[in-house]
Design a protein around this motif. Structure first.
Motif, PDB file in Angstrom:
ATOM      1  N   THR A  81     -15.685 114.131 108.754  1.00 23.63           N
ATOM      2  CA  THR A  81     -14.437 113.562 109.237  1.00 23.63           C
ATOM      3  C   THR A  81     -14.070 112.403 108.323  1.00 23.63           C
ATOM      4  O   THR A  81     -14.949 111.745 107.756  1.00 23.63           O
ATOM      5  CB  THR A  81     -14.540 113.104 110.711  1.00 23.63           C
ATOM      6  OG1 THR A  81     -13.233 112.794 111.195  1.00 23.63           O
ATOM      7  CG2 THR A  81     -15.459 111.910 110.881  1.00 23.63           C
ATOM      8  N   THR A  82     -12.782 112.190 108.167  1.00 26.59           N
ATOM      9  CA  THR A  82     -12.305 111.101 107.313  1.00 26.59           C
ATOM     10  C   THR A  82     -12.560 109.767 107.998  1.00 26.59           C
ATOM     11  O   THR A  82     -12.155 109.566 109.144  1.00 26.59           O
ATOM     12  CB  THR A  82     -10.792 111.261 107.040  1.00 26.59           C
ATOM     13  OG1 THR A  82     -10.578 112.520 106.407  1.00 26.59           O
ATOM     14  CG2 THR A  82     -10.266 110.145 106.154  1.00 26.59           C
ATOM     15  N   LEU A  83     -13.244 108.865 107.301  1.00 27.90           N
ATOM     16  CA  LEU A  83     -13.427 107.500 107.800  1.00 27.90           C
ATOM     17  C   LEU A  83     -12.279 106.609 107.354  1.00 27.90           C
ATOM     18  O   LEU A  83     -11.814 105.762 108.107  1.00 27.90           O
ATOM     19  CB  LEU A  83     -14.744 106.919 107.294  1.00 27.90           C
ATOM     20  CG  LEU A  83     -16.019 107.485 107.898  1.00 27.90           C
ATOM     21  CD1 LEU A  83     -17.240 106.900 107.204  1.00 27.90           C
ATOM     22  CD2 LEU A  83     -16.070 107.179 109.387  1.00 27.90           C
ATOM     23  N   GLU A  84     -11.846 106.777 106.114  1.00 26.12           N
ATOM     24  CA  GLU A  84     -10.717 106.007 105.601  1.00 26.12           C
ATOM     25  C   GLU A  84     -10.175 106.697 104.365  1.00 26.12           C
ATOM     26  O   GLU A  84     -10.878 107.472 103.727  1.00 26.12           O
ATOM     27  CB  GLU A  84     -11.119 104.565 105.269  1.00 26.12           C
ATOM     28  CG  GLU A  84     -12.197 104.416 104.199  1.00 26.12           C
ATOM     29  CD  GLU A  84     -11.689 104.483 102.771  1.00 26.12           C
ATOM     30  OE1 GLU A  84     -10.528 104.095 102.509  1.00 26.12           O
ATOM     31  OE2 GLU A  84     -12.427 104.957 101.908  1.00 26.12           O
ATOM     32  N   PHE A  85      -8.902 106.449 104.066  1.00 26.20           N
ATOM     33  CA  PHE A  85      -8.360 106.881 102.791  1.00 26.20           C
ATOM     34  C   PHE A  85      -7.250 105.941 102.361  1.00 26.20           C
ATOM     35  O   PHE A  85      -6.617 105.294 103.183  1.00 26.20           O
ATOM     36  CB  PHE A  85      -7.948 108.359 102.785  1.00 26.20           C
ATOM     37  CG  PHE A  85      -6.723 108.738 103.573  1.00 26.20           C
ATOM     38  CD1 PHE A  85      -5.502 108.909 102.933  1.00 26.20           C
ATOM     39  CD2 PHE A  85      -6.803 108.985 104.929  1.00 26.20           C
ATOM     40  CE1 PHE A  85      -4.385 109.296 103.643  1.00 26.20           C
ATOM     41  CE2 PHE A  85      -5.693 109.386 105.637  1.00 26.20           C
ATOM     42  CZ  PHE A  85      -4.471 109.534 105.004  1.00 26.20           C
ATOM     43  N   LYS A  86      -7.066 105.866 101.052  1.00 23.38           N
ATOM     44  CA  LYS A  86      -6.050 105.006 100.462  1.00 23.38           C
ATOM     45  C   LYS A  86      -5.162 105.861  99.571  1.00 23.38           C
ATOM     46  O   LYS A  86      -5.650 106.654  98.783  1.00 23.38           O
ATOM     47  CB  LYS A  86      -6.686 103.909  99.612  1.00 23.38           C
ATOM     48  CG  LYS A  86      -5.650 103.002  98.960  1.00 23.38           C
ATOM     49  CD  LYS A  86      -6.260 102.146  97.887  1.00 23.38           C
ATOM     50  CE  LYS A  86      -5.244 101.212  97.268  1.00 23.38           C
ATOM     51  NZ  LYS A  86      -4.114 101.869  96.639  1.00 23.38           N
ATOM     52  N   ILE A  87      -3.856 105.686  99.740  1.00 27.49           N
ATOM     53  CA  ILE A  87      -2.886 106.435  98.946  1.00 27.49           C
ATOM     54  C   ILE A  87      -2.078 105.466  98.087  1.00 27.49           C
ATOM     55  O   ILE A  87      -1.675 104.399  98.556  1.00 27.49           O
ATOM     56  CB  ILE A  87      -1.900 107.216  99.837  1.00 27.49           C
ATOM     57  CG1 ILE A  87      -2.631 108.221 100.708  1.00 27.49           C
ATOM     58  CG2 ILE A  87      -0.838 107.906  99.001  1.00 27.49           C
ATOM     59  CD1 ILE A  87      -1.737 108.912 101.716  1.00 27.49           C
ATOM     60  N   SER A  88      -1.822 105.888  96.866  1.00 30.01           N
ATOM     61  CA  SER A  88      -0.875 105.185  96.001  1.00 30.01           C
ATOM     62  C   SER A  88       0.250 106.162  95.678  1.00 30.01           C
ATOM     63  O   SER A  88      -0.002 107.259  95.170  1.00 30.01           O
ATOM     64  CB  SER A  88      -1.552 104.718  94.713  1.00 30.01           C
ATOM     65  OG  SER A  88      -2.525 103.740  95.001  1.00 30.01           O
ATOM     66  N   PHE A  89       1.479 105.771  95.990  1.00 32.00           N
ATOM     67  CA  PHE A  89       2.657 106.574  95.694  1.00 32.00           C
ATOM     68  C   PHE A  89       3.207 106.125  94.346  1.00 32.00           C
ATOM     69  O   PHE A  89       3.513 104.953  94.166  1.00 32.00           O
ATOM     70  CB  PHE A  89       3.720 106.407  96.786  1.00 32.00           C
ATOM     71  CG  PHE A  89       3.234 106.830  98.146  1.00 32.00           C
ATOM     72  CD1 PHE A  89       3.211 108.169  98.501  1.00 32.00           C
ATOM     73  CD2 PHE A  89       2.809 105.891  99.078  1.00 32.00           C
ATOM     74  CE1 PHE A  89       2.769 108.574  99.751  1.00 32.00           C
ATOM     75  CE2 PHE A  89       2.367 106.274 100.324  1.00 32.00           C
ATOM     76  CZ  PHE A  89       2.336 107.620 100.664  1.00 32.00           C
TER      77      PHE A  89
END
Length: 144
Positions: A81-89
């Motif tokens: 399961t995803t604990l955290e994620f970071k996105i850059s647009f």
């Protein structure tokens, strides 16, 4: 079954895809251990109120690619399961963007945690968005 088999069977239509994927309609999907690739076409239905593709569209693609890359490395009886994620647009998308390519790749898969990254590029190879994640790896309890 091993994670790679599960992901490949899902891409082949032998197992149902998660309902969330109906929102992005992936196609031309492939999976190798630690790497998944799929394509999608952003459309007007993905627009936000300011007239461009909502960031949630990219989030679905990136989170799914990273998670499936992790899943492809797991042994039978394991889940994640995803604990955290970071996105850059990096660049915006519109219905005129055409087909976008999303590639997820594992960085490290351990017994308890996994990390991965993903990128969305357009038909010209330009980076549209990228992300990293940390996933919790766990044993799936056997059914009674």
């Amino acid at each position: 079954m091993p994670g790679i088999d599960f992901v490949r069977k899902m891409f082949a239509g032998e197992l149902p895809e998660p309902p969330i994927m109906e929102n992005v309609a992936p196609f031309d999907c492939s999976a190798e251990p630690g790497v998944v690739v799929f394509h999608s076409e952003p459309g007007f239905r993905h627009y936000n109120p300011i007239g461009s593709v909502h960031g949630g569209y990219a989030a679905i693609l990136l989170d799914s690619a990273m998670g499936l890359a992790v899943h492809s490395m797991l042994p039978p009886g394991s889940g994640y399961t995803t604990l955290e994620f970071k996105i850059s647009f990096i660049r915006g998308m519109s219905k005129e963007s055409g087909t976008v390519r999303t590639e997820g790749r594992t960085l490290n898969v351990g017994r308890r945690a996994a990390t991965a990254e993903a990128r969305i590029t357009d038909a010209k190879g330009r980076l549209l968005a990228h992300a990293t994640t940390t996933c919790l790896v766990f044993e799936v309890p056997a059914s009674a």
